[in-house]
Design a protein around this motif. Structure first.
Motif, PDB file in Angstrom:
ATOM      1  N   SER A  51       2.289   0.947  -7.655  1.00 40.70           N
ATOM      2  CA  SER A  51       1.282   1.967  -7.355  1.00 40.70           C
ATOM      3  C   SER A  51       0.330   2.191  -8.523  1.00 40.70           C
ATOM      4  CB  SER A  51       1.944   3.288  -6.945  1.00 40.70           C
ATOM      5  OG  SER A  51       2.567   3.911  -8.051  1.00 40.70           O
ATOM      6  N   LEU A  52       0.782   1.933  -9.736  1.00 34.90           N
ATOM      7  CA  LEU A  52      -0.082   2.109 -10.904  1.00 34.90           C
ATOM      8  C   LEU A  52      -1.161   1.037 -11.007  1.00 34.90           C
ATOM      9  CD1 LEU A  52       2.548   3.347 -13.468  1.00 34.90           C
ATOM     10  CD2 LEU A  52       0.690   4.668 -12.420  1.00 34.90           C
ATOM     11  N   VAL A  53      -1.038   0.003 -10.182  1.00 32.98           N
ATOM     12  CA  VAL A  53      -2.095  -1.004 -10.102  1.00 32.98           C
ATOM     13  C   VAL A  53      -3.422  -0.333  -9.727  1.00 32.98           C
ATOM     14  CG1 VAL A  53      -2.897  -2.878  -8.593  1.00 32.98           C
ATOM     15  CG2 VAL A  53      -0.636  -3.000  -9.646  1.00 32.98           C
ATOM     16  N   ILE A  54      -3.383   0.685  -8.899  1.00 32.71           N
ATOM     17  CA  ILE A  54      -4.613   1.329  -8.427  1.00 32.71           C
ATOM     18  C   ILE A  54      -5.420   1.933  -9.578  1.00 32.71           C
ATOM     19  CG2 ILE A  54      -5.555   3.134  -6.921  1.00 32.71           C
ATOM     20  CD1 ILE A  54      -3.045   2.530  -5.100  1.00 32.71           C
ATOM     21  N   THR A  64     -20.092   1.340   1.720  1.00 31.26           N
ATOM     22  CA  THR A  64     -19.789   2.617   2.368  1.00 31.26           C
ATOM     23  C   THR A  64     -18.304   2.953   2.326  1.00 31.26           C
ATOM     24  OG1 THR A  64     -19.564   1.574   4.535  1.00 31.26           O
ATOM     25  CG2 THR A  64     -21.747   2.440   3.954  1.00 31.26           C
ATOM     26  N   MET A  65     -17.475   1.899   2.250  1.00 29.93           N
ATOM     27  CA  MET A  65     -16.037   2.136   2.284  1.00 29.93           C
ATOM     28  C   MET A  65     -15.304   0.951   1.680  1.00 29.93           C
ATOM     29  SD  MET A  65     -13.603   2.923   5.617  1.00 29.93           S
ATOM     30  CE  MET A  65     -14.196   1.509   6.505  1.00 29.93           C
ATOM     31  N   SER A  66     -14.256   1.257   0.932  1.00 24.48           N
ATOM     32  CA  SER A  66     -13.334   0.251   0.413  1.00 24.48           C
ATOM     33  C   SER A  66     -11.934   0.680   0.801  1.00 24.48           C
ATOM     34  CB  SER A  66     -13.435   0.144  -1.110  1.00 24.48           C
ATOM     35  OG  SER A  66     -14.697  -0.317  -1.508  1.00 24.48           O
ATOM     36  N   VAL A  67     -11.146  -0.268   1.315  1.00 25.49           N
ATOM     37  CA  VAL A  67      -9.786   0.056   1.735  1.00 25.49           C
ATOM     38  C   VAL A  67      -8.803  -0.962   1.185  1.00 25.49           C
ATOM     39  CG1 VAL A  67     -10.451   1.295   3.833  1.00 25.49           C
ATOM     40  CG2 VAL A  67     -10.013  -1.152   3.948  1.00 25.49           C
ATOM     41  N   ASN A  68      -7.618  -0.477   0.861  1.00 25.99           N
ATOM     42  CA  ASN A  68      -6.498  -1.336   0.507  1.00 25.99           C
ATOM     43  C   ASN A  68      -5.974  -1.885   1.827  1.00 25.99           C
ATOM     44  OD1 ASN A  68      -3.975  -2.385  -0.046  1.00 25.99           O
ATOM     45  ND2 ASN A  68      -3.348  -0.685  -1.337  1.00 25.99           N
ATOM     46  N   TYR A  69      -6.095  -3.183   2.036  1.00 25.41           N
ATOM     47  CA  TYR A  69      -5.726  -3.800   3.308  1.00 25.41           C
ATOM     48  C   TYR A  69      -4.275  -4.270   3.324  1.00 25.41           C
ATOM     49  CZ  TYR A  69      -6.596  -6.391   7.621  1.00 25.41           C
ATOM     50  OH  TYR A  69      -6.567  -6.853   8.926  1.00 25.41           O
ATOM     51  N   VAL A  85     -16.442  -7.618   3.558  1.00 27.89           N
ATOM     52  CA  VAL A  85     -15.811  -8.739   2.871  1.00 27.89           C
ATOM     53  C   VAL A  85     -14.370  -8.376   2.538  1.00 27.89           C
ATOM     54  CG1 VAL A  85     -17.956  -9.653   1.887  1.00 27.89           C
ATOM     55  CG2 VAL A  85     -16.585  -8.034   0.549  1.00 27.89           C
ATOM     56  N   GLN A  86     -13.569  -9.400   2.460  1.00 26.05           N
ATOM     57  CA  GLN A  86     -12.169  -9.238   2.069  1.00 26.05           C
ATOM     58  C   GLN A  86     -11.953  -9.954   0.746  1.00 26.05           C
ATOM     59  OE1 GLN A  86      -8.880  -9.361   4.947  1.00 26.05           O
ATOM     60  NE2 GLN A  86      -8.241 -11.229   3.909  1.00 26.05           N
ATOM     61  N   MET A  87     -11.435  -9.202  -0.219  1.00 30.01           N
ATOM     62  CA  MET A  87     -11.116  -9.762  -1.535  1.00 30.01           C
ATOM     63  C   MET A  87      -9.614  -9.991  -1.618  1.00 30.01           C
ATOM     64  SD  MET A  87     -13.166  -7.305  -4.202  1.00 30.01           S
ATOM     65  CE  MET A  87     -12.951  -8.409  -5.599  1.00 30.01           C
ATOM     66  N   VAL A 116      -2.969  -9.031  -3.670  1.00 27.62           N
ATOM     67  CA  VAL A 116      -3.410  -7.804  -3.017  1.00 27.62           C
ATOM     68  C   VAL A 116      -4.692  -8.082  -2.246  1.00 27.62           C
ATOM     69  CG1 VAL A 116      -4.095  -5.410  -3.448  1.00 27.62           C
ATOM     70  CG2 VAL A 116      -2.345  -6.482  -4.862  1.00 27.62           C
ATOM     71  N   ILE A 117      -4.851  -7.397  -1.117  1.00 24.73           N
ATOM     72  CA  ILE A 117      -6.041  -7.567  -0.278  1.00 24.73           C
ATOM     73  C   ILE A 117      -6.796  -6.250  -0.185  1.00 24.73           C
ATOM     74  CG2 ILE A 117      -6.897  -8.263   1.995  1.00 24.73           C
ATOM     75  CD1 ILE A 117      -4.011  -9.506   2.406  1.00 24.73           C
ATOM     76  N   TYR A 118      -8.085  -6.302  -0.518  1.00 24.78           N
ATOM     77  CA  TYR A 118      -8.972  -5.161  -0.355  1.00 24.78           C
ATOM     78  C   TYR A 118     -10.103  -5.566   0.572  1.00 24.78           C
ATOM     79  CZ  TYR A 118      -6.938  -2.529  -4.238  1.00 24.78           C
ATOM     80  OH  TYR A 118      -6.093  -1.834  -5.063  1.00 24.78           O
ATOM     81  N   ARG A 119     -10.577  -4.626   1.371  1.00 23.53           N
ATOM     82  CA  ARG A 119     -11.753  -4.847   2.201  1.00 23.53           C
ATOM     83  C   ARG A 119     -12.823  -3.849   1.809  1.00 23.53           C
ATOM     84  NH1 ARG A 119     -10.209  -6.786   8.328  1.00 23.53           N
ATOM     85  NH2 ARG A 119      -9.321  -8.778   7.672  1.00 23.53           N
TER      86      ARG A 119
END
Length: 152
Positions: free
Chosen positions: A69-72, A85-90, A124-126, A146-149
């Motif tokens: 969780s400390l990765v965030i 407009t938005m970033s999410v932890n996927y 986009v997906q990182m 880890v996947i972020y969108r």
């Protein structure tokens, strides 16, 4: 040093980039106890320093999921994304905990962008490779993909 990008085009340009390493963060017993309270995981190897001294790690250790969780907050030191407009932890493709983090140890995050691909909905997906390093240890505390969108 923080990398700052603006919009999806600049995010796409990060594919293959090494984002560097965060500052060191000390893992305190207070942080471990707070995490234990939040998750109802009060196993003695985390929250009982006296008993943990006699345990397999010679003292209390952080929960693996606390380390993850400390990765965030550590990641926010490395990458600042603007113009979306938005970033999410996927989610995660994988996460492993090769070495425990002893209370009092310092950790930092090393991050690299494995890929960036378009996703439906103007986004986009990182895919990111994260390694949580422990000061003075050859083995990492955590390795994760880890996947972020991010959406325009």
């Amino acid at each position: 040093m923080t990398t700052t990008v603006h919009g999806l085009g600049e995010i796409k340009a990060l594919a293959g980039a090494d984002l560097g390493r965060s500052e060191w963060l000390e893992i305190t017993q207070e942080r471990v106890n707070t995490f234990a309270d939040a998750t109802d995981d009060h196993q003695w190897i985390h929250v009982d320093p006296e008993r943990a001294k006699e345990g397999p790690f010679g003292g209390p250790i952080a929960h693996g999921y606390l380390t993850l969780s400390l990765v965030i907050p550590l990641f926010t030191e490395l990458l600042d994304i603007r113009g979306v407009t938005m970033s999410v932890n996927y989610g995660l493709e994988k996460a492993r905990f090769p070495s425990p983090v002893k209370v009092g140890a310092k950790i930092r995050l090393a991050a690299a962008v494995a890929s960036v691909d378009d996703v439906p909905g103007d986004g986009v997906q990182m895919l990111l490779d994260f390694t949580v390093e422990i000061d003075g240890s050859a083995k990492p505390a955590c390795v994760a993909r880890v996947i972020y969108r991010h959406y325009a």
